[in-house]
Scaffold this active site. Sequence first.
Site, mmCIF file in Angstrom:
data_model
loop_
_atom_site.group_PDB
_atom_site.id
_atom_site.type_symbol
_atom_site.label_atom_id
_atom_site.label_comp_id
_atom_site.label_asym_id
_atom_site.label_seq_id
_atom_site.Cartn_x
_atom_site.Cartn_y
_atom_site.Cartn_z
ATOM 1 N N PRO A 168 0.828 -1.206 0.000
ATOM 2 C CA PRO A 168 0.000 0.000 0.000
ATOM 3 C C PRO A 168 0.864 1.259 0.000
ATOM 4 O O PRO A 168 1.783 1.390 0.798
ATOM 5 C CB PRO A 168 -0.799 -0.131 1.304
ATOM 6 C CG PRO A 168 -0.814 -1.595 1.590
ATOM 7 C CD PRO A 168 0.502 -2.110 1.107
ATOM 8 N N GLU A 169 0.569 2.167 -0.918
ATOM 9 C CA GLU A 169 1.317 3.420 -1.011
ATOM 10 C C GLU A 169 0.470 4.556 -0.438
ATOM 11 O O GLU A 169 -0.649 4.334 0.037
ATOM 12 C CB GLU A 169 1.686 3.684 -2.471
ATOM 13 C CG GLU A 169 2.586 2.621 -3.089
ATOM 14 C CD GLU A 169 4.026 2.692 -2.583
ATOM 15 O OE1 GLU A 169 4.332 3.559 -1.750
ATOM 16 O OE2 GLU A 169 4.845 1.872 -3.019
ATOM 17 N N ARG A 190 23.738 16.971 -5.531
ATOM 18 C CA ARG A 190 23.476 15.557 -5.258
ATOM 19 C C ARG A 190 23.608 14.747 -6.541
ATOM 20 O O ARG A 190 23.123 15.153 -7.593
ATOM 21 C CB ARG A 190 22.074 15.370 -4.661
ATOM 22 C CG ARG A 190 21.921 16.043 -3.306
ATOM 23 C CD ARG A 190 20.628 15.689 -2.621
ATOM 24 N NE ARG A 190 20.503 14.265 -2.347
ATOM 25 C CZ ARG A 190 19.653 13.755 -1.454
ATOM 26 N NH1 ARG A 190 18.866 14.559 -0.757
ATOM 27 N NH2 ARG A 190 19.578 12.464 -1.267
ATOM 28 N N ARG A 196 1.664 -10.631 5.968
ATOM 29 C CA ARG A 196 3.126 -10.710 6.083
ATOM 30 C C ARG A 196 3.654 -10.134 7.389
ATOM 31 O O ARG A 196 4.838 -10.258 7.688
ATOM 32 C CB ARG A 196 3.770 -9.990 4.897
ATOM 33 C CG ARG A 196 3.387 -10.589 3.552
ATOM 34 C CD ARG A 196 4.121 -9.909 2.421
ATOM 35 N NE ARG A 196 3.555 -10.266 1.129
ATOM 36 C CZ ARG A 196 3.934 -9.748 -0.030
ATOM 37 N NH1 ARG A 196 4.886 -8.828 -0.060
ATOM 38 N NH2 ARG A 196 3.372 -10.124 -1.160
ATOM 39 N N HIS A 227 -5.248 -14.039 9.411
ATOM 40 C CA HIS A 227 -4.303 -12.930 9.493
ATOM 41 C C HIS A 227 -4.923 -11.671 10.090
ATOM 42 O O HIS A 227 -4.380 -10.582 9.919
ATOM 43 C CB HIS A 227 -3.749 -12.633 8.094
ATOM 44 C CG HIS A 227 -3.071 -13.803 7.464
ATOM 45 N ND1 HIS A 227 -1.927 -14.365 7.979
ATOM 46 C CD2 HIS A 227 -3.390 -14.531 6.354
ATOM 47 C CE1 HIS A 227 -1.555 -15.385 7.217
ATOM 48 N NE2 HIS A 227 -2.424 -15.509 6.230
#
Length: 270
Positions: free
Chosen positions: A2-3, A151, A109, A90
């Site tokens: 999930p973002e 950078r 997980r 779960h």
Amino acid sequence: MPELPEVEVSRLGITPHLLGESVMRVVVRNASLRWPVPAEIQELTGLTVTGIRRRAKYLLLETDWGTAILHLGMSGNLKVLPHGTPAGKHDHVDIEFANGKLLRLNDPRRFGCLLWTRDAVEEHPLLAKLGPEPLTDDFDGDYLFQRSRNRKTAVKQFIMDNHVVVGVGNIYANESLFSAGIHPQRESGSISRARYLKLAEEIKTVLARAIGQGGTTLKDFTGSDGKPGYFVQELQVYGRTGQPCIQCGSLLKEIRMNGRSTVYCSRCQR
């Protein structure tokens, strides 16, 4: 995993059900998540949820006594369900509310977390050093330009660095760089201010559109209402390796950057 858009969709989904509601009890079936669920989480019992915020990919359930910090990890999801709904394999934690509903954390997980703090949540070690939110005025092209000077880091890694800006995960970095016409391997310090202005706007647009469409459907994510996201249907490059570029028709290429799939158009992105 999930973002940011998926987490924001979860926040929007659970808020109408839980905001202003008092906690009856917290049921922890498995405390062995990324970090152990602390015994202090039981301090939530009897408290009222006064705010539900998102910081980066963390959800913050605020009360007058402290804040619960939730993270969905790689495979987690939240669902609002009636009391008494049988728990699956779960389903690790339930937070039960006086209105007859519960918030259930499912995480196959177990890379997610549920923590508790009574201190100022912004000072928590997980949050204190995070960069600005991409959908706020604190984030823009001038900010990216200044942070990128001298950078050598590839621009894709630069915008995925949570110390620079939070929530630009792999999918959305691919999509934003394509929309801005910037090659993902370009050194971040070599990119002009004008191009960063464009990139910042594309990041905002891509994330906002994904939130509006319910997040991106991944195999481990569904929204808190059980409905999947549909932004995946609009992806321009991610997951389209070898297919024609929607702008020029060239076949999209794929490379690995820090172990992650990076798809781009060698003609449109420079």
